[in-house]
Design an enzyme around this catalytic site. Sequence first.
Site, PDB file in Angstrom:
ATOM      1  N   SER A  34     -25.019  22.228   8.223  1.00  0.00           N
ATOM      2  CA  SER A  34     -25.516  22.171   6.849  1.00  0.00           C
ATOM      3  C   SER A  34     -24.619  21.221   6.082  1.00  0.00           C
ATOM      4  O   SER A  34     -23.941  20.377   6.677  1.00  0.00           O
ATOM      5  CB  SER A  34     -25.512  23.578   6.236  1.00  0.00           C
ATOM      6  OG  SER A  34     -26.082  23.558   4.940  1.00  0.00           O
TER       7      SER A  34
ATOM      8  N   ASP B 159     -21.528  21.022   2.810  1.00  0.00           N
ATOM      9  CA  ASP B 159     -20.223  21.657   2.630  1.00  0.00           C
ATOM     10  C   ASP B 159     -20.327  23.077   2.086  1.00  0.00           C
ATOM     11  O   ASP B 159     -19.414  23.879   2.267  1.00  0.00           O
ATOM     12  CB  ASP B 159     -19.368  20.808   1.687  1.00  0.00           C
ATOM     13  CG  ASP B 159     -19.050  19.444   2.277  1.00  0.00           C
ATOM     14  OD1 ASP B 159     -18.532  19.400   3.404  1.00  0.00           O
ATOM     15  OD2 ASP B 159     -19.333  18.426   1.615  1.00  0.00           O
ATOM     16  N   GLY B 160     -21.427  23.420   1.427  1.00  0.00           N
ATOM     17  CA  GLY B 160     -21.532  24.721   0.777  1.00  0.00           C
ATOM     18  C   GLY B 160     -21.551  25.890   1.732  1.00  0.00           C
ATOM     19  O   GLY B 160     -20.996  26.950   1.443  1.00  0.00           O
TER      20      GLY B 160
ATOM     21  N   ASP C  10     -22.697  15.914  -9.866  1.00  0.00           N
ATOM     22  CA  ASP C  10     -22.959  16.867  -8.787  1.00  0.00           C
ATOM     23  C   ASP C  10     -24.042  17.874  -9.171  1.00  0.00           C
ATOM     24  O   ASP C  10     -24.998  18.104  -8.425  1.00  0.00           O
ATOM     25  CB  ASP C  10     -21.662  17.601  -8.462  1.00  0.00           C
ATOM     26  CG  ASP C  10     -21.548  17.933  -6.998  1.00  0.00           C
ATOM     27  OD1 ASP C  10     -22.570  17.890  -6.301  1.00  0.00           O
ATOM     28  OD2 ASP C  10     -20.439  18.235  -6.544  1.00  0.00           O
TER      29      ASP C  10
ATOM     30  N   ARG D 183     -29.583  11.158  -3.980  1.00  0.00           N
ATOM     31  CA  ARG D 183     -29.540  11.897  -5.255  1.00  0.00           C
ATOM     32  C   ARG D 183     -28.264  11.566  -6.022  1.00  0.00           C
ATOM     33  O   ARG D 183     -28.265  11.499  -7.258  1.00  0.00           O
ATOM     34  CB  ARG D 183     -29.614  13.399  -5.011  1.00  0.00           C
ATOM     35  CG  ARG D 183     -28.517  13.949  -4.143  1.00  0.00           C
ATOM     36  CD  ARG D 183     -28.616  15.435  -3.973  1.00  0.00           C
ATOM     37  NE  ARG D 183     -27.857  16.137  -4.985  1.00  0.00           N
ATOM     38  CZ  ARG D 183     -27.195  17.267  -4.749  1.00  0.00           C
ATOM     39  NH1 ARG D 183     -27.216  17.816  -3.552  1.00  0.00           N
ATOM     40  NH2 ARG D 183     -26.528  17.857  -5.710  1.00  0.00           N
TER      41      ARG D 183
END
Length: 655
Positions: free
Chosen positions: A244, A246-247, A343, A356
């Site tokens: 995924s 970094d979260g 962000d 984005r």
Amino acid sequence: MNGHLEAEERQDQRPEQELTWSWGYRPRSALDRVKAMAPPPPLTPSTPLLHGEFGSYPARGPRFALTLTPQALHIQRLRPKPEARPRGGLVLLTEVSGCCTLRSRSPLDSAAYFCVYTYPRGRRGGRRRAARTFRADGAATYEENRAEAQRWATALTCLLRGLPLPGDGEITPDLLPRPPRLLLLVNPFGGRGLAWQWCKNHVLPMISEAGLSFNLIQTERQNHARELVQGLNLSEWDGIVTVSGDGLLHEVLNGLLQRPDWEEAVKTPMGILPCGSGNALAGAINQHGGFEPALGIDLLLNCSLLLCRGGSHPLDLLSVTLASGSRCFSFLSVAWGFVSDVDIQSERFRALGSARFTLGTVLGLATLHTYRGRFSYLPATVEPASPAPAHGLPRAKSELTLAPAPAPPVPHSPLHRSVSDLPLPLPLPQPALTSPGSPEPLPILSLNGGGPELAGDWGGAGDAPLSPDPLLPSPPGTPKAAQLSPISEGASEMAASSGLPSPTPGAPVAISAGGPPDHLLPPLGTPLPPGWVTMEGDFVLILAILPSHLGADLVAAPHARFDDGLVHLCWVRSGISRTALLRLFLAMERGNHFSLGCPHLGYAAARAFRLEPLTPRGVLTVDGEQVEYGPLQAQVHPGLGTLLTGPPGCPGREA
């Protein structure tokens, strides 16, 4: 092949040995770590370890002379006509995911087969999968040929995983430890929603080729990964890998530190395979491994190759105390101002993937804000290494929100699925060859799209198909699936037995009750001790970062290391023009923004810091996740975590 050997020696200009250890061995004590740093017996990059003659598959193909050295497999065609300048004759081990031995399904074929899976770079720079299959047929019996194929496969596997080879002893499969066991956590909505597709098309085939054992779980909601790691029996796993952005790793880290046994839990090696928007930590791992800067699938393949090689590295962590008194842990960054604004405000453009952040930066420059605040830090007692040119690899934003609303109950899919009961995606083509330990044949696919790689290596009309011949067969009575404890959700059994309260469903993702004390920090709101530096004024941005990368292609702290014990502080004061700020971020792609001489840009290496916003409204982020707005402070805890990085490399080794 002298030219190949000279080229290989140039590839081996490596930095000093770092604290790493191979798959199958994870030191727990300080003594173990010291032993892990002991250098192996000296081997030059061009030292021939094995040399032999092999045929091809199909059998009517050319014959080859193979030479294995510590850094590469050299291939020279012998018949029908020797090559004066071999094409594709040097296979660097940095491009090899794994190997296996095979046998013919024809009872009349006494040969054994040795297959190497590689991911070389193409003319346009992207990696494509290639499989080279060689026929061991120098002996009269299958048993003798099988022993020779296994000798080569064992030696190559030992080199890939950093395991020592006997100086003059026999090379047998007994040298290999059990396959490493990994827990893969996949956020199917990562990046542009392609994480699951990339995982099944690229990640699973490669780690299966490497002989790694894995269980895979798709996360279903916010906090899911945090709850899962709290209920794990961590002794059964050699690593936890998130597929995924970094979260998801932020969730895993804070889940480990919420366990009552956090001191041991946080030593569990963590890895990341980038399928998100920002992929900052993956960019730093890519650089540490010596690869050229990459994005998208190329970055994913680079990090997957490093994961297959094994190797861990101490990881500095940052404990962040928020205004409410709660504490969370960070492996990446704390941001205020322009970086955090871009962000969070670019979230609505998530469908664009990494683009984005480009769009968010343009919009942020159009409405540039300044923020008044007080910024204090405890300078590092030892100056960091001089900034050096570094390659970068968009802004680190993860897929999960820090303080989510309680999630409604949802039905959960089975959580314990191992490699033996998790077949690879059925729509993919199924070839005749399979890798050891896999219940289904591995797909032959071009990793960057297109048809099968090197179709000739997989046989043709009239050739008997091959079947797997495992290096290490399972002991009698061992079930095919690994016998691992069921993965439970929520608090671990240890927490229940100790009388500690279980985590509240829907609690903030990052809040961690465990972890070491912050001995450098007084309580928020109290005066700072002597030795701190304080500045007050108007800022465009303040960034505190641990690794080198702010994004896969943004090198914010080019001289940072995973275990330098420092938090790298960057700030931009008000008064900078939009053009100058844009120039800074463009230069950050190459890591040379500090060389621009911008008077508004500041830098300091610190061990702790405190940030007190004096502007009533703003955005604060930790690892790209929005946290409560207000004063916060943080301290570095050197080497508290462990990161799966693969072996270290030297920049430019792909050149």
